[in-house]
Design a protein around this motif. Structure first.
Motif, PDB file in Angstrom:
ATOM      1  N   VAL A  56       7.978   2.453  10.429  1.00  0.00           N
ATOM      2  CA  VAL A  56       8.760   2.206   8.838  1.00  0.00           C
ATOM      3  C   VAL A  56       7.849   3.925   8.238  1.00  0.00           C
ATOM      4  CG1 VAL A  56       9.297   0.693   6.454  1.00  0.00           C
ATOM      5  CG2 VAL A  56       9.630   0.254   9.042  1.00  0.00           C
ATOM      6  N   ALA A  57       8.814   4.446   7.468  1.00  0.00           N
ATOM      7  CA  ALA A  57       8.334   5.395   6.278  1.00  0.00           C
ATOM      8  C   ALA A  57       9.022   5.502   5.312  1.00  0.00           C
ATOM      9  CB  ALA A  57       9.195   7.381   7.221  1.00  0.00           C
ATOM     10  N   PRO A  58       8.072   4.782   3.891  1.00  0.00           N
ATOM     11  CA  PRO A  58       8.128   4.453   2.981  1.00  0.00           C
ATOM     12  C   PRO A  58       8.245   6.025   2.072  1.00  0.00           C
ATOM     13  CG  PRO A  58       6.664   3.670   3.330  1.00  0.00           C
ATOM     14  CD  PRO A  58       7.422   3.516   4.414  1.00  0.00           C
ATOM     15  N   HIS A  59       9.094   5.547   1.279  1.00  0.00           N
ATOM     16  CA  HIS A  59       8.597   6.729  -0.020  1.00  0.00           C
ATOM     17  C   HIS A  59       8.981   6.407  -1.085  1.00  0.00           C
ATOM     18  CE1 HIS A  59      12.570   8.588  -0.402  1.00  0.00           C
ATOM     19  NE2 HIS A  59      12.685   8.233   1.526  1.00  0.00           N
ATOM     20  N   GLY A  60       9.177   7.027  -2.704  1.00  0.00           N
ATOM     21  CA  GLY A  60       9.679   6.098  -3.663  1.00  0.00           C
ATOM     22  C   GLY A  60       8.899   5.404  -3.744  1.00  0.00           C
ATOM     23  N   MET A  61      10.147   4.370  -4.571  1.00  0.00           N
ATOM     24  CA  MET A  61      10.150   3.208  -4.512  1.00  0.00           C
ATOM     25  C   MET A  61      10.212   2.188  -3.732  1.00  0.00           C
ATOM     26  SD  MET A  61      10.197   2.695  -8.182  1.00  0.00           S
ATOM     27  CE  MET A  61      10.034   3.239 -10.227  1.00  0.00           C
ATOM     28  N   THR A  62       9.325   1.226  -3.219  1.00  0.00           N
ATOM     29  CA  THR A  62       9.490   1.010  -1.733  1.00  0.00           C
ATOM     30  C   THR A  62       8.976  -1.214  -2.796  1.00  0.00           C
ATOM     31  OG1 THR A  62       8.532   1.947  -1.158  1.00  0.00           O
ATOM     32  CG2 THR A  62       8.040  -0.063   0.620  1.00  0.00           C
ATOM     33  N   LEU A  63      10.087  -1.176  -3.345  1.00  0.00           N
ATOM     34  CA  LEU A  63       9.496  -2.780  -3.648  1.00  0.00           C
ATOM     35  C   LEU A  63      10.056  -4.258  -3.006  1.00  0.00           C
ATOM     36  CD1 LEU A  63      10.193  -1.988  -7.326  1.00  0.00           C
ATOM     37  CD2 LEU A  63       7.623  -1.353  -6.078  1.00  0.00           C
ATOM     38  N   GLY A  64       9.791  -5.116  -3.104  1.00  0.00           N
ATOM     39  CA  GLY A  64      10.676  -6.317  -2.279  1.00  0.00           C
ATOM     40  C   GLY A  64      10.584  -6.428  -1.278  1.00  0.00           C
ATOM     41  N   GLY A  65      11.100  -6.491  -1.422  1.00  0.00           N
ATOM     42  CA  GLY A  65      11.600  -6.479   0.513  1.00  0.00           C
ATOM     43  C   GLY A  65      11.556  -5.164   1.427  1.00  0.00           C
ATOM     44  N   GLY A  66      11.307  -3.852   0.435  1.00  0.00           N
ATOM     45  CA  GLY A  66      11.567  -2.776   1.279  1.00  0.00           C
ATOM     46  C   GLY A  66      10.058  -3.016   1.627  1.00  0.00           C
ATOM     47  N   CYS A  67       8.963  -3.404   1.096  1.00  0.00           N
ATOM     48  CA  CYS A  67       7.421  -3.423   0.922  1.00  0.00           C
ATOM     49  C   CYS A  67       7.359  -4.548   1.908  1.00  0.00           C
ATOM     50  CB  CYS A  67       6.396  -4.068  -0.279  1.00  0.00           C
ATOM     51  SG  CYS A  67       4.649  -4.578  -0.147  1.00  0.00           S
ATOM     52  N   GLU A  68       8.628  -5.393   2.416  1.00  0.00           N
ATOM     53  CA  GLU A  68       8.252  -6.766   3.052  1.00  0.00           C
ATOM     54  C   GLU A  68       8.470  -5.647   4.782  1.00  0.00           C
ATOM     55  OE1 GLU A  68       9.055 -10.806   1.505  1.00  0.00           O
ATOM     56  OE2 GLU A  68      10.255  -9.694   1.698  1.00  0.00           O
ATOM     57  N   MET A  69       9.349  -5.003   4.564  1.00  0.00           N
ATOM     58  CA  MET A  69       9.988  -4.505   5.876  1.00  0.00           C
ATOM     59  C   MET A  69       8.368  -2.996   6.207  1.00  0.00           C
ATOM     60  SD  MET A  69      13.010  -2.334   7.457  1.00  0.00           S
ATOM     61  CE  MET A  69      13.697  -3.503   7.469  1.00  0.00           C
ATOM     62  N   THR A  70       7.779  -2.461   5.691  1.00  0.00           N
ATOM     63  CA  THR A  70       6.880  -1.890   5.585  1.00  0.00           C
ATOM     64  C   THR A  70       5.539  -2.653   6.596  1.00  0.00           C
ATOM     65  OG1 THR A  70       7.627  -0.330   3.270  1.00  0.00           O
ATOM     66  CG2 THR A  70       5.746  -0.108   4.153  1.00  0.00           C
TER      67      THR A  70
END
Length: 259
Positions: free
Chosen positions: A42-56
């Motif tokens: 997973v390559a997160p950037h910017g706002m990675t909140l809630g569900g995006g964080c869970e995927m990370t």
């Protein structure tokens, strides 16, 4: 993050079976990321909140941009992380327990990361919050190189003979001793007027999940066990009027409501 508008509509119309299925699907998707037969980066950037964080949290490896604002912020809308986030933070805390160490302190730190909806202001800070793991996840300063680096790591893992991880059934939860400490803590915070009554309700649900339920002694449990009580806690909070008020406020005003 997840679609809170959809959650709000289902909760308002009391379609709890559909809501349960939606959360279960989200949890299953996260577990597919974790237990895939191929490497998942997973390559997160910017706002990675809630569900995006869970995927990370469920990736084999994370290649984060230095400018990543990451955190489990579900508290702000009156629920707990329901896509495996609460389970994963419990698991990570358990992996840090050392023999003869005060295990409650480690668990409390991870509990506060979710309970205070902490957001890392950079990928480097995410290591301190336990959202990224040292020695496994990496940070890329140049955004233009991020995807290339992620691909490179995926190929490297595949070439080294990636094998599908085995599902965890050995997560140590502390049961009543942790639950008792958390409940006393939330009572004191209400008494000191640091948090509202509804904050306490959400915090106590999270405490129940992270303590592994009302177990009489520390026990080893499976990930699925934690996912089930996490989903149950999430659904019960969706039936609360104050939670619906928080979600509605976030959808209309774009900021959290303190009620």
């Amino acid at each position: 993050g997840a679609n809170i508008g959809m959650i709000f509509m289902m909760a308002v119309e009391q379609e709890y079976d559909e809501l349960n299925m939606a959360i279960k699907l989200f949890q299953n998707t996260m577990m597919r990321c974790r237990y895939s037969s191929i490497p998942v980066i997973v390559a997160p950037h910017g706002m990675t909140l809630g569900g995006g964080c869970e995927m990370t949290l469920h990736a084999d490896r994370v290649v984060a941009a230095a400018e990543t604002y990451i955190g489990l912020v579900e508290f702000g809308v009156g629920v707990i992380p329901g896509g495996g986030g609460s389970k994963e933070m419990t698991l990570r805390a358990a992996d840090l327990f050392h023999k003869n160490d005060v295990e409650l302190n480690v668990l409390q730190e991870y509990f506060l990361t979710i309970g205070m909806a902490k957001v890392a202001t950079s990928a480097y800070e995410a290591f301190d919050l336990g959202l990224l793991q040292k020695g496994k996840d990496i940070v890329v300063v140049n955004r233009d190189r991020q995807i290339a680096t992620a691909k490179q790591i995926a190929l490297q893992m595949a070439e080294q003979g990636y094998t599908q991880p085995v599902q965890r059934k050995d997560i140590k939860v502390l049961g009543k001793q942790a639950l008792g400490m958390f409940l006393v803590g939330t009572d004191q915070m209400v008494a000191g007027q640091y948090i509202s009554e509804h904050d306490r309700k959400i915090a106590n649900k999270l405490a129940y999940v992270m303590a592994g339920g009302d177990l009489s002694e520390p026990t080893l449990v499976s990930e699925q066990y934690l996912l089930d009580i996490e989903r149950e806690a999430f659904l019960s909070l969706c039936t609360e009027r104050k939670t619906l008020e928080r979600i509605q406020f976030m959808l209309t005003k774009g900021k959290p409501l303190r009620n």
